[in-house]
Design a protein around this motif. Sequence first.
Motif, PDB file in Angstrom:
ATOM      1  N   UNK A 207     -34.032   0.790   4.183  1.00 40.94           N
ATOM      2  CA  UNK A 207     -34.762  -0.276   3.043  1.00 40.94           C
ATOM      3  C   UNK A 207     -33.281  -1.591   2.140  1.00 40.94           C
ATOM      4  N   UNK A 208     -32.629  -0.019   1.736  1.00 42.12           N
ATOM      5  CA  UNK A 208     -31.295  -0.413   0.777  1.00 42.12           C
ATOM      6  C   UNK A 208     -30.124  -0.976   1.649  1.00 42.12           C
ATOM      7  N   UNK A 209     -29.435  -0.291   2.911  1.00 45.04           N
ATOM      8  CA  UNK A 209     -28.450  -1.341   3.963  1.00 45.04           C
ATOM      9  C   UNK A 209     -28.431  -2.644   4.122  1.00 45.04           C
ATOM     10  N   UNK A 210     -30.724  -3.011   4.531  1.00 48.80           N
ATOM     11  CA  UNK A 210     -31.144  -4.257   4.895  1.00 48.80           C
ATOM     12  C   UNK A 210     -30.587  -5.161   3.693  1.00 48.80           C
ATOM     13  N   UNK A 211     -31.395  -4.631   2.687  1.00 44.92           N
ATOM     14  CA  UNK A 211     -31.308  -5.832   2.024  1.00 44.92           C
ATOM     15  C   UNK A 211     -30.039  -6.322   1.279  1.00 44.92           C
ATOM     16  N   UNK A 212     -28.569  -5.234   1.057  1.00 44.26           N
ATOM     17  CA  UNK A 212     -27.982  -5.478   1.024  1.00 44.26           C
ATOM     18  C   UNK A 212     -27.196  -5.985   1.786  1.00 44.26           C
ATOM     19  N   UNK A 213     -27.169  -6.423   2.952  1.00 47.03           N
ATOM     20  CA  UNK A 213     -26.586  -6.993   3.986  1.00 47.03           C
ATOM     21  C   UNK A 213     -27.190  -8.278   4.403  1.00 47.03           C
ATOM     22  N   UNK A 214     -28.311  -8.624   3.816  1.00 46.82           N
ATOM     23  CA  UNK A 214     -29.357 -10.252   3.629  1.00 46.82           C
ATOM     24  C   UNK A 214     -28.048 -10.038   2.234  1.00 46.82           C
ATOM     25  N   UNK A 215     -28.249 -10.076   1.005  1.00 48.35           N
ATOM     26  CA  UNK A 215     -28.121 -10.541  -0.008  1.00 48.35           C
ATOM     27  C   UNK A 215     -25.765 -10.268  -0.221  1.00 48.35           C
ATOM     28  N   UNK A 216     -25.838  -9.384   0.978  1.00 44.16           N
ATOM     29  CA  UNK A 216     -24.472  -9.938   0.760  1.00 44.16           C
ATOM     30  C   UNK A 216     -23.936 -11.364   1.357  1.00 44.16           C
ATOM     31  N   UNK A 217     -24.848 -11.371   2.888  1.00 42.05           N
ATOM     32  CA  UNK A 217     -24.533 -12.627   3.940  1.00 42.05           C
ATOM     33  C   UNK A 217     -25.052 -13.762   2.708  1.00 42.05           C
ATOM     34  N   UNK A 218     -26.518 -13.134   2.375  1.00 41.95           N
ATOM     35  CA  UNK A 218     -27.263 -14.877   1.719  1.00 41.95           C
ATOM     36  C   UNK A 218     -26.365 -15.850   0.299  1.00 41.95           C
ATOM     37  N   UNK A 219     -25.246 -15.097  -0.190  1.00 41.28           N
ATOM     38  CA  UNK A 219     -24.392 -15.255  -1.299  1.00 41.28           C
ATOM     39  C   UNK A 219     -22.770 -15.278  -0.538  1.00 41.28           C
ATOM     40  N   UNK A 220     -22.745 -15.445   0.400  1.00 38.42           N
ATOM     41  CA  UNK A 220     -21.344 -15.390   1.397  1.00 38.42           C
ATOM     42  C   UNK A 220     -21.486 -17.177   1.281  1.00 38.42           C
TER      43      UNK A 220
ATOM     44  N   UNK B  10     -30.755  -6.574   9.929  1.00 43.69           N
ATOM     45  CA  UNK B  10     -31.189  -5.921   8.596  1.00 43.69           C
ATOM     46  C   UNK B  10     -33.150  -6.749   7.838  1.00 43.69           C
ATOM     47  N   UNK B  11     -33.074  -7.348   8.913  1.00 45.08           N
ATOM     48  CA  UNK B  11     -34.273  -7.813   9.139  1.00 45.08           C
ATOM     49  C   UNK B  11     -35.434  -6.451   9.301  1.00 45.08           C
ATOM     50  N   UNK B  12     -35.072  -6.010  10.350  1.00 42.29           N
ATOM     51  CA  UNK B  12     -35.749  -4.715  11.592  1.00 42.29           C
ATOM     52  C   UNK B  12     -35.119  -3.558  10.057  1.00 42.29           C
ATOM     53  N   UNK B  13     -34.639  -3.187   8.792  1.00 45.73           N
ATOM     54  CA  UNK B  13     -33.960  -2.627   8.836  1.00 45.73           C
ATOM     55  C   UNK B  13     -35.176  -2.729   7.079  1.00 45.73           C
ATOM     56  N   UNK B  14     -35.022  -3.826   5.986  1.00 50.55           N
ATOM     57  CA  UNK B  14     -35.883  -4.101   5.448  1.00 50.55           C
ATOM     58  C   UNK B  14     -37.804  -3.389   5.615  1.00 50.55           C
ATOM     59  N   UNK B  15     -38.409  -3.461   7.151  1.00 50.95           N
ATOM     60  CA  UNK B  15     -39.530  -2.804   7.090  1.00 50.95           C
ATOM     61  C   UNK B  15     -39.436  -1.595   7.217  1.00 50.95           C
ATOM     62  N   UNK B  16     -38.797  -0.668   6.987  1.00 53.37           N
ATOM     63  CA  UNK B  16     -38.992   0.482   7.880  1.00 53.37           C
ATOM     64  C   UNK B  16     -39.277   1.437   6.452  1.00 53.37           C
ATOM     65  N   UNK B  17     -40.151   2.233   6.974  1.00 49.36           N
ATOM     66  CA  UNK B  17     -40.282   2.781   5.667  1.00 49.36           C
ATOM     67  C   UNK B  17     -39.712   4.186   4.552  1.00 49.36           C
ATOM     68  N   UNK B  18     -38.355   4.191   5.137  1.00 48.12           N
ATOM     69  CA  UNK B  18     -37.529   5.019   3.956  1.00 48.12           C
ATOM     70  C   UNK B  18     -36.544   3.742   3.458  1.00 48.12           C
ATOM     71  N   UNK B  19     -36.530   4.731   1.943  1.00 45.14           N
ATOM     72  CA  UNK B  19     -35.642   3.321   1.214  1.00 45.14           C
ATOM     73  C   UNK B  19     -34.222   3.297   1.513  1.00 45.14           C
ATOM     74  N   UNK B  20     -33.405   4.739   2.483  1.00 45.99           N
ATOM     75  CA  UNK B  20     -32.601   4.457   2.679  1.00 45.99           C
ATOM     76  C   UNK B  20     -31.886   2.886   3.540  1.00 45.99           C
TER      77      UNK B  20
END
Length: 840
Positions: free
Chosen positions: A352-365, A340-350
């Motif tokens: 980034x959305x996948x990456x930050x969604x993973x981080x959000x779910x894992x951080x709140x679980x 997920x960290x690699x994805x949020x550093x991407x230049x494409x918003x799709x």
Amino acid sequence: MKKAGAGASASNEDGGGVIKTRSAPPSIEIVEHRGVGSLGSGGGGSISFSEPWREMTPGSGSGHGSSDRRSGRDLPEKRLTLFALRLAVLEKAASGLGKLDFAWATVVLLGGFASDLKITDFWCITVILVGEGARVFSRSHELEWQHHATLTSTAGNALRSSSRFIRHVAQAIVKPRTTAASLARVRAMQFQRQIVDLMKQRTWHAPDVPLLPYTGWVFVSKKISRLLNWLQMLSALACVALSVMRLWMQDFEDKGKDNMRPALLLFYTLALLEASLFLLEKVYWWWKMSVRKLLDQVSGECELGPYGLVSLKRFFYDAYSQCIEGSIFDGIKMDLVTFAEELILSDFLDEQLIGVRILQQLATSKGSARDTLRKLGTNPRSIERVVEMLNWKRPGEEEVRQCAAEVVSKLAGKRQNALRVSGIPGAIESIMSLLYTGRGAPTSSAITTKGAAEQDRIYDYLQFNLLGLRILKKLARDHDNCGKIGNARGLLAKIVEFSHASPALLLNPTAADSQVRAVKRALQVIKMLVYTTGGTGKVLRRDVAENVFTVSNLRAILQHGHQHMELQKLAMDILTGMAMDQRANETIAGTGGVVKLLLSIFFNAQELELGREAGEALAMLALESEASCAAILKARSDVIDPLVSALERHDARCLNAMRLLRNLCAYSGQEHRARLSAVTKAMPAVLGATIMGRDKILEVSVGLMTQICNFMDGEKFAAELRGAGLDERAYVQRLTGILRQYKYPVVNVPRMRRFVVQQVVWLMTSPGCGRFMELLRDRELGMERLLEAIADTTSEVECYHVFSGSVPISRHRENFCAIVETALHLLAAGSRGGSEGRFD
């Protein structure tokens, strides 16, 4: 001290606040001791301003909590990486056999026996070689196409479901009580729509690149992976069919070549094994993915929500590609957090959305939060990116921004991570951007398109306001962060703005919970700021008081917040903290109705905790402030009698009543002396507390006794003692017993010895106290020795009323050493002077 009450338990959803503890409250109970661990309703925990305290060591409280389930067992994503490894083993074995078979056929069969082969074998070998060669040497490219196809695996469906999405949203507005399943479907469609809308960049997006002109959707890159996959399947099936047919028939002609028959047998056998391994790989893939639903299982265990399949599919292909392209063990080194960290550093918003969604779910679980936040907190680039996402304000980026805000909120819950977040340049300003309410936004005429205007109107500002306030509340647990919050231009005014609650909101029992929660979090942040220690706290208290809306907002909550007692407690806590600053004290006393409301709550509140908070605020307002004492006495004509009656209740308000009475007697000025003479009615209750009380109750009762004695002479005092069943000797023995118990300064009751010595001085100076002088000079009781011991052990702690942490703020008017020397001098001289002996 304040104890954890309903407010502490009610604010667990905020992930922050303070722990309040209360045994016997101190003399002036206000200072908030913010623990780094769990937080309660007040945004700061409670310890006394009348006693110094040491801040917790860095990192203390940040490592507690339930054990991490992800650390105690295998990570769920390990099942995917293990599956990728097994597939890679089969793939590499098949590719190895295919290359060997290809080399054998080209070098041995076609190179050595080309002219002797039957036409059937020649064409079978040719077809098998072409199929194997195309499959083996294009496998890596096929994986590349598959990998690109997963970048937006829902994009095709998203285009077809955009109209359905709008319809579902409209239904959700009309019927707000939709089921959880329908809400999940709406959010999933919103996710898909955002991916399609947001991936429009200045560069081509790989899955949508048209490879040939005028071919439309047929030759776009996301279709190529499917084509290559089916071609490989057909190639493998043809290879198996041809190999089995030739091995079954075995009608090979030797033509004098002894080695041709075994060479053909070996070739067909290798081709059959290679194709069978490839088909076995495909069957294994189909079994795990389609039958056993491996992605669904892992998504459920990782608690990734409705978007888990999209994220895990991409994760699996990345791991599989690494196993194929490098060592088979490269893929098993991957985990979802790093991915997920690699994805949020991407230049494409799709991505980034996948990456930050993973981080959000894992951080709140609950099971994965601790491990996720530890890994994320040690990656500066990732922290900078999620903080940067807080500034993304386009309506299409709402999902990315919300997930990033939730991740930052979780990061701020750990002290070390909070310091890293606040240390990023512009981080506080990025968090401040979440507090934008949409009021004063550009009009529709200034917006370029009607669609943009519609998106702006449905933008959920309130959810971002709540997240921003929660982040600030967690950051404010650190002293340095409080200074940064106060220094951020316009931020303090914005927080105060959120503390405003209209009567319509406070009196409406069906008001939206989110609106009340926003007011509560703003109050929690303000409370934590005004209870900041040291010089930073002094500046923040003054800045909060100088905002013309602060006290007015707090007054409205006290006046109309009867249905929201937690808000009232927070408001009174803030007033208590602000009152430590002299200028803020004057502002509160000078704001109409505040003192009257506090007195009304103190005397009439059915909830003891609420009455105790009001008493603490009043006691702090009256400390060394003649103006506030005058405002309290003017607010009610009978204020003294209810305070005296409160001493007999023996409940939580009793101690605060004694504090308030003592401060009124000490600081009201001579013009109110006649009115305060009614305080002598409290003598029996105060005597009882002096004889039976301990620690803080004993400290404040002795202090109040000294002030009451200023309204009577020695004879009347002796008469009061006899009325309580005591004589002069018993009272002096009690005073000497207190001094023996407190031979040295005690941090939690720093004014104990001061109050006792002041009482001793009054007994030696008041008219009619000759009997007390004899007892005090009695060597058997040993008062002189005790005073000499106190003179050798006085401390700076005993010279102040108020402490901000370990930093003293309000100094007593008379030095403690001077009081002790006066007492020793009077004992030595045997003086029976007639001075009043008034002390602060």
